[in-house]
Design a protein around this motif. Structure first.
Motif, PDB file in Angstrom:
ATOM      1  N   THR A   1      43.883  41.589  44.161  1.00 28.39           N
ATOM      2  CA  THR A   1      42.712  41.003  42.890  1.00 28.39           C
ATOM      3  C   THR A   1      41.732  41.376  43.015  1.00 28.39           C
ATOM      4  O   THR A   1      40.494  41.390  42.472  1.00 28.39           O
ATOM      5  CB  THR A   1      42.899  40.063  42.891  1.00 28.39           C
ATOM      6  OG1 THR A   1      42.446  38.818  44.368  1.00 28.39           O
ATOM      7  CG2 THR A   1      43.619  38.730  42.579  1.00 28.39           C
TER       8      THR A   1
ATOM      9  N   GLU B   1      38.677  44.577  43.294  1.00 25.97           N
ATOM     10  CA  GLU B   1      38.440  45.650  42.301  1.00 25.97           C
ATOM     11  C   GLU B   1      38.493  47.505  43.008  1.00 25.97           C
ATOM     12  O   GLU B   1      37.877  47.091  44.091  1.00 25.97           O
ATOM     13  CB  GLU B   1      36.776  45.426  42.134  1.00 25.97           C
ATOM     14  CG  GLU B   1      36.712  44.473  40.986  1.00 25.97           C
ATOM     15  CD  GLU B   1      37.446  44.771  39.812  1.00 25.97           C
ATOM     16  OE1 GLU B   1      37.927  46.145  38.967  1.00 25.97           O
ATOM     17  OE2 GLU B   1      37.633  43.986  38.493  1.00 25.97           O
TER      18      GLU B   1
ATOM     19  N   LYS C   1      45.774  42.059  37.343  1.00 29.47           N
ATOM     20  CA  LYS C   1      44.444  42.111  36.404  1.00 29.47           C
ATOM     21  C   LYS C   1      44.388  44.196  35.551  1.00 29.47           C
ATOM     22  O   LYS C   1      43.295  44.076  35.336  1.00 29.47           O
ATOM     23  CB  LYS C   1      44.239  42.307  37.748  1.00 29.47           C
ATOM     24  CG  LYS C   1      43.117  42.757  38.750  1.00 29.47           C
ATOM     25  CD  LYS C   1      41.981  42.494  39.834  1.00 29.47           C
ATOM     26  CE  LYS C   1      40.730  43.079  40.179  1.00 29.47           C
ATOM     27  NZ  LYS C   1      39.928  42.428  39.207  1.00 29.47           N
ATOM     28  N   TYR C   2      45.428  44.645  36.147  1.00 30.24           N
ATOM     29  CA  TYR C   2      45.466  45.931  36.222  1.00 30.24           C
ATOM     30  C   TYR C   2      46.251  46.459  35.058  1.00 30.24           C
ATOM     31  O   TYR C   2      45.976  47.848  33.998  1.00 30.24           O
ATOM     32  CB  TYR C   2      45.481  47.361  37.433  1.00 30.24           C
ATOM     33  CG  TYR C   2      44.160  46.932  37.985  1.00 30.24           C
ATOM     34  CD1 TYR C   2      42.968  47.493  37.781  1.00 30.24           C
ATOM     35  CD2 TYR C   2      44.560  46.171  39.094  1.00 30.24           C
ATOM     36  CE1 TYR C   2      42.030  47.229  39.191  1.00 30.24           C
ATOM     37  CE2 TYR C   2      43.564  46.267  40.097  1.00 30.24           C
ATOM     38  CZ  TYR C   2      41.972  46.218  39.879  1.00 30.24           C
ATOM     39  OH  TYR C   2      41.192  46.116  40.717  1.00 30.24           O
TER      40      TYR C   2
ATOM     41  N   ARG D   1      44.358  47.771  31.439  1.00 30.79           N
ATOM     42  CA  ARG D   1      43.632  49.151  32.124  1.00 30.79           C
ATOM     43  C   ARG D   1      44.331  50.846  31.691  1.00 30.79           C
ATOM     44  O   ARG D   1      43.592  51.255  31.860  1.00 30.79           O
ATOM     45  CB  ARG D   1      42.599  48.732  32.839  1.00 30.79           C
ATOM     46  CG  ARG D   1      41.217  47.691  33.138  1.00 30.79           C
ATOM     47  CD  ARG D   1      40.591  47.706  33.967  1.00 30.79           C
ATOM     48  NE  ARG D   1      41.024  46.210  34.402  1.00 30.79           N
ATOM     49  CZ  ARG D   1      39.606  46.089  35.661  1.00 30.79           C
ATOM     50  NH1 ARG D   1      39.124  46.941  36.403  1.00 30.79           N
ATOM     51  NH2 ARG D   1      39.108  45.045  35.697  1.00 30.79           N
TER      52      ARG D   1
END
Length: 640
Positions: A508, A510, A566-567, A570
């Motif tokens: 999680t 960044e 989370k990604y 993106r």
């Protein structure tokens, strides 16, 4: 018939009468009366007499006559003794001797007919049941005969008609035997008894399937044929000993239980049963002397157990010195069978040690050697009592590098202590050490660990599901279950290390998008490659298979799910590959892929979880074969 011992003296001086007439005494009158009463009864039942019927003296219609007849014979004996002592030249002594010979002929005939006609009621099972009553219903105690006969009639409510007749027949036979032996006709009585009863015993053994097979015949038999013979013997031996021989001993002891009958009892029993007993008990010894192979182990142990269990009965039934050869034969058979078992076990262990197979089992599954040896050892555990009897102090292989700690901590109450448990634990350790060497045949270390996990799990399950559980103990099982988990963990670590390494430690956190894309690329590649390579690998045990899948899912899925959520939005596309999807697996897809693992596939180098690779090892007289998971395919449990 031989001349009876009562005859006038030839001495010129003995019993010479005086010149004056002798006075008749009360004893003279009484003895004379005994002779006359005996003359009346004996003549009545004389075979040559026109007044004699053909019916049996001891039939139900003539019970009183039978009682009176035997009493008259005993009284006649008394009179003969008296006249020998006091009037040895008297004509009455000659008459008495003639009457005695006639009476003995009649009793011989009655004895023969009773043995023949009552054969149905003198079968060994009925004799065994009725023996206690037969001892009470005896003509030898004439005063109690009425009571005994009454008891026999009253007992109809408690015993069957066959048992009642059997009891009465034994009492009659004893009464006749006592009378004939007392009169000096024991030889004639015994001759008749031996002829009739030996034929009965021989016929009983024939119907049980007891054969006279010498070693030369047995050693030439194929194993399949010999095993059938062994099964037949195992079915027959208990009945032969506990019913046929025991019943014959009881009947012989009952009929010849008089004070003057001891030597006749021993002689009759010995000559009737000795040959049959020796034919029965020499068979296991001859089997034990044949060529030893592992497949013969369990039938050999069955033979050993059968004789061992019956040894107290054999010692009791054949307790006479004249039947010592039967006891010796039983002991010799036990010794030979024990030696055969020791030889076969030593050869079995040597075959495991000398195994040199170099072909890895496809998929890292359970090796045929493991299946065969563990099935064999599990069967051996069923015979732990007999194996302990055969050799409680059996030494282990000398100069072995295997650790003593393997057998348990001396301080533990659950450590392996019994010699046979140590022996079986040793055999398991021998095969485990061989498996360590076979694990090195795999190119991938991960598959080596999976192979070890599979095989040790098979061993543990076999121990826990058989009598080995009680011999080796819970501590042994727990210790090896932990070893299975350790092998499985090593498989995961070595086989899935690239998958684990492809994901970030903190999913999680960044991180730069290029690094995210790189993580997805590495995960896709490593996960697909690992699943593809491992799809042909096998975990045979369902429980272990599920545990490994769950463990992998727990280590991969949560981290990947967090990273994915989370990604995912993106980095939907991979610009370096023409905008192909970068995220190929949804979190739920991982479980589906993992669930397809460890069953084996039809692809190259894979096998199903139920197949076994061809495997055979022969060393000397011992062989280890994978063509049957059971070393004793026809053995459906213990003794048949």
């Amino acid at each position: 018939m031989r001349t009876i011992f009562f005859k006038p003296s030839t001495s010129p001086t003995a019993g010479t009468p005086s010149s004056s007439p002798q006075r008749v005494t009360f004893s003279d009158s009484l003895m004379d009366e005994n002779i006359q009463i005996a003359r009346s009864l004996i003549t009545k039942w004389d075979d040559t007499s026109q007044s004699c019927s053909i019916s049996s003296l001891f039939s139900s219609d003539n019970r009183q006559d039978a009682k009176d007849y035997l009493k008259a014979v005993y009284d006649l004996q008394t009179a003969m003794h008296y006249f020998i002592t006091h009037h040895s030249t008297s004509d009455k002594l000659v008459l008495a001797q003639t009457l005695m010979q006639t009476a003995m002929k009649r009793l011989e005939r009655e004895f023969y007919q009773m043995l023949k006609i009552n054969g149905e009621y003198l079968d060994h099972e009925s004799v065994s049941v009725s023996s206690s009553r037969a001892s009470r219903a005896s003509f030898s105690d004439l005063e109690d005969y009425e009571v005994s006969e009454t008891e026999s009639r009253i007992s109809d409510d408690a015993i069957s008609e066959m048992e009642r007749v059997s009891t009465a027949a034994m009492a009659d036979l004893k009464a006749i035997a006592d009378c004939m032996i007392s009169a000096g006709y024991g030889k004639e009585c015994a001759r008749i008894y031996k002829i009739i009863r030996k034929s009965v015993v021989d016929e009983a053994l024939y119907h049980l399937g007891v054969e006279r097979l010498n070693f030369n015949v047995i050693q030439k038999m194929d194993w399949d044929v010999l095993e059938i013979k062994i099964k037949n013997w195992l079915r027959a031996v208990r009945t032969a000993v506990k019913t046929v021989f025991a019943g014959e001993r009881i009947l012989c002891d009952t009929v010849f239980s008089g004070p003057s009958s001891a030597s006749i009892r021993v002689s009759c029993f010995s000559q009737i049963v000795k040959d049959g007993a020796l034919d029965l008990l020499v068979f296991p010894e001859n089997v034990a002397k044949c060529k030893k192979t592992p497949e013969k182990m369990f039938r050999t142990l069955d033979l050993y157990e059968a004789i061992s269990d019956l040894s107290p009965d054999i010692a009791s039934i054949f307790s006479f010195e004249s039947t010592s050869a039967v006891r010796s034969q039983a002991a010799n058979s036990l010794i030979r069978l024990g030696e055969a078992v020791r030889t076969m076990l030593a050869d079995f262990e040597a075959a495991i040690h000398k195994d040199t197979s170099k072909t890895p089992v496809p998929g890292g599954g359970v090796h045929p050697l493991t299946r065969y040896v563990m099935n064999y050892i599990a069967f051996l555990a069923d015979y732990s009592g007999s194996l302990a009897e055969i050799d409680a102090e059996w030494p282990l292989t000398s100069n072995s590098p295997l650790p003593e700690a393997y057998f348990g901590s001396p301080e533990s109450s659950d450590s392996i202590s019994s010699p046979i448990a140590v022996r079986l634990a040793w055999l398991i350790l021998v095969v485990l050490c061989k498996l360590d060497g076979k694990a090195e045949l795999y190119k991938e270390v991960a598959q080596s660990y999976l192979f070890l996990a599979n095989n040790l799990q098979y061993v543990v399950v076999k121990v826990r599901s058989s009598k080995l559980k009680f011999l080796l103990g819970e501590e042994w099982i727990v210790k090896h279950e932990a070893k299975v988990r350790q092998y499985a963990a090593n498989y995961e670590r070595m086989g899935w290390d690239k998958v684990f390494a492809s994901l970030p430690e903190n999913p999680t956190a960044e991180i730069p998008i290029p690094q995210v894309r790189n993580c997805f690329r590495r995960f896709n590649l490593s996960f697909e490659d690992t699943c593809k390579r491992h799809s042909s690998w096998i975990v045979s045990d369902p429980k272990l298979r599920d545990e490994i899948k769950i463990s992998l899912a727990k280590r991969i899925a949560p981290v990947y799910r967090d990273f994915y959520e989370k990604y995912r939005v993106r980095v939907l596309r991979d610009p370096s590959t023409g905008n192909e999807p970068l995220v190929r697996f949804a979190p739920d897809d991982l479980g589906n892929h993992l669930s397809d693992l460890f069953h084996g596939t039809i692809g190259s180098g894979s096998v199903s979880s139920h197949s076994t690779a061809p495997y055979s090892r022969t060393s000397g007289s011992a062989s280890v074969s994978s063509h049957s998971t059971s070393p004793y395919s026809s053995h459906g449990g213990r003794s048949p």
